[in-house]
Design an enzyme around this catalytic site. Structure first.
Site, mmCIF file in Angstrom:
data_model
loop_
_atom_site.group_PDB
_atom_site.id
_atom_site.type_symbol
_atom_site.label_atom_id
_atom_site.label_comp_id
_atom_site.label_asym_id
_atom_site.label_seq_id
_atom_site.Cartn_x
_atom_site.Cartn_y
_atom_site.Cartn_z
ATOM 1 N NE ARG A 1 -2.633 -1.092 3.510
ATOM 2 C CZ ARG A 1 -2.390 -0.254 4.494
ATOM 3 N NH1 ARG A 1 -2.560 1.054 4.324
ATOM 4 N NH2 ARG A 1 -1.965 -0.691 5.662
ATOM 5 C CE LYS A 2 1.864 3.033 5.113
ATOM 6 N NZ LYS A 2 1.009 4.131 5.567
ATOM 7 C CD1 TRP B 1 -9.747 7.242 9.348
ATOM 8 C CD2 TRP B 1 -7.770 7.162 10.384
ATOM 9 N NE1 TRP B 1 -9.916 7.791 10.583
ATOM 10 C CE2 TRP B 1 -8.714 7.754 11.250
ATOM 11 C CE3 TRP B 1 -6.460 7.011 10.821
ATOM 12 C CZ2 TRP B 1 -8.388 8.206 12.528
ATOM 13 C CZ3 TRP B 1 -6.124 7.458 12.094
ATOM 14 C CH2 TRP B 1 -7.078 8.042 12.939
ATOM 15 C CG ASP C 1 -0.007 4.489 20.562
ATOM 16 O OD1 ASP C 1 0.465 3.923 21.563
ATOM 17 O OD2 ASP C 1 0.695 5.066 19.720
ATOM 18 N NE ARG D 1 2.476 2.339 10.684
ATOM 19 C CZ ARG D 1 2.080 1.265 11.362
ATOM 20 N NH1 ARG D 1 2.800 0.827 12.384
ATOM 21 N NH2 ARG D 1 0.981 0.632 11.034
#
Length: 492
Positions: A51-52, A85, A220, A413
């Site tokens: 995906r990145k 997202w 988180d 990221r």
């Protein structure tokens, strides 16, 4: 915007330089784009690599450089196991890379348009918002949606001309700052004021989002909120804590680990360590904690580090894993003890000559990486490395009390973005750990005076911490029962 981009062509890393040049019409060669692409993919979790790669190609495509590729892996657009997202981003990227050669499907258009509401950035994520506008710009009938989306975007332009990645990170900053203030003895009324806000923005499923404008909760924020509320007053906040713990357990993976977002998404080392730290405050859930620790140990690399997470520092996950697996009342299998020994070895081998630590071994020291490392060093019998790290950390403090450091957070990221408050908060958290390792003496140390304030301590009579609970093995407090916490050990 042009002035902002001109100022960032020569710094900020290869990606920043490349996209600034592309946006300014200075062009980027195919070799440059390929270097950026490979550099980005090498710094993300393995499950996100495809995906990145597509995202980087889409970014260059949005900026008018690079060809629409024919060989994009179809897995880059598989949204079946993605949180909302990432799913919207993947659909937008697919449309952008199609480059008008293929019509955008009706279902895709419906999904993309559903994120657009004048005056509101969906989930507070400006990158996704802008990606959607680029995906819709060539779709017939979408002109009004795109124009309204651009007007919404410019509501968030900063004084320096640039735009942020997200509208804000208020809740994430609040939970970290609250925990740091709690660990360092802030007044009760301040801590309960923070806690009251957190209770008000807790979601119906028991979790918290990074900002109160987002609906997607994450591990988180939820784990740190649990630690903070528990350390502050476990009885008063019993119900919010219970709801939050239930929400954490609900997203646990079949592999024993925990993901950043919803159930069914990939488990991650850092989130698993965070979940263990939160669940350990409850004194139960051992049937969840033990498999999580085994998952964490299995993720560790031979050098003691872990796969990339949401921090640019390779020491962020180790410090959370170290606290999660430090010997205390719980018995750990040998594999977990081995994991901790490798973490300690990683830290001991990466301290720079100035006493600080960098984001990677050999990188220049920075304050936030040093704060992560100091928390680990404070659990060791030899105080000398911790003293050197603390000396470096204190030297980074400005006259206003804040601490200067490099950008640390990543989003998406591996792109870094800077939230200065987080450096202050993690430094304060480390100093909270440090003060609990120091044997108090009768030596009078002249306090640093500020206008309108009085010294907080007198010799031999330190101000008592606001948090009433004893030390525990979690993010808020250093591990108890270790050599470094023993009265007869070598304190810093």
């Amino acid at each position: 915007m042009v002035r902002y981009l001109e100022g960032h062509r020569g710094g900020g890393g290869l990606m920043d330089a490349a996209v600034a040049s592309a946006a300014l019409g200075r062009g980027t060669g195919h070799l440059w784009q390929r270097q950026v692409l490979e550099g980005v993919v090498s710094r993300v979790p393995e499950f996100a690599g495809t995906r990145k790669r597509a995202l980087v190609r889409a970014i260059f495509r949005m900026l008018g450089v690079g060809d629409a590729p024919d060989n994009v892996d179809s897995h880059a657009f598989d949204v079946s196991a993605l949180h909302p997202w990432a799913a919207v981003q993947a659909v937008a990227v697919k449309a952008i890379l199609a480059g008008g050669r293929a019509p955008v499907g009706r279902d895709d258009v419906t999904l993309l348009v559903s994120t657009q509401r004048p005056g509101t950035v969906w989930e507070g994520n400006l990158l996704v918002h802008l990606s959607v506008l680029h995906a819709l710009v060539n779709v017939p009938g979408m002109e009004g949606v795109v124009d309204a989306g651009l007007r919404t975007t410019f509501m968030h332009q900063r004084e320096d001309g640039g735009l942020p990645f997200v509208t804000d990170t208020d809740t994430w900053c609040t939970v970290i700052a609250g925990l740091a203030l709690c660990s360092s003895g802030a007044p009760h009324e301040v801590l309960h004021h923070i806690a009251g806000h957190l209770v008000r923005v807790q979601h119906a499923n028991g979790g918290w989002s990074y900002t109160d404008g987002a609906q997607l909760t994450d591990t988180d924020c939820t784990t740190v909120a649990v630690e903070f509320l528990h350390e502050l007053d476990a009885d008063t906040y019993r119900d919010p804590i219970r709801y939050a713990v239930d929400s954490l357990i609900a997203v646990r993976g079949a592999d024993g680990g925990f993901p950043t977002y919803g159930a069914g998404t990939p488990s991650e080392a850092c989130m698993t360590a965070a979940a263990v730290n939160a669940l350990s405050t409850q004194g139960r859930h051992d049937d969840v904690v033990q498999p999580a620790l085994r998952f964490l140990a299995d993720c560790q690399k031979s050098d003691g580090s872990f796969p990339p997470g949401w921090s640019g520092s390779c020491l962020h996950t180790p410090f959370r894993a170290y606290l999660a697996a430090h010997p205390g009342s719980r018995q750990f299998p040998p594999v977990v003890h081995d994991m901790n020994r490798r973490i300690i070895g990683l830290v001991q081998a990466s301290q720079n000559e100035d006493g600080g630590f960098g984001q990677r071994n050999g990188a220049p020291s920075d304050a936030i990486s040093t704060a992560y490392a100091l928390i680990i060093l404070l659990g060791q019998a030899d105080p000398a490395p911790a003293v050197r790290a603390a000396r470096y950390l204190l030297a980074q403090q400005r006259s206003d009390g804040g601490v200067s450091s490099v950008p640390d957070m990543l989003g998406p990221r591996p792109f870094p973005y800077h939230v200065p408050l987080l450096t202050d908060a993690f430094t304060l958290l480390a100093l909270g750990h440090l003060t609990r390792r120091i044997r108090h003496s009768g030596v009078i140390v002249p306090p640093r005076r500020h206008l309108g304030t009085e010294p907080a301590t007198t010799a031999g009579n330190p101000v008592a911490p606001s948090c009433s609970r004893p030390l525990d093995t979690d993010l808020a407090h250093p591990p108890s029962g270790t050599a470094a916490s023993s009265p007869d050990s070598g304190e810093a």
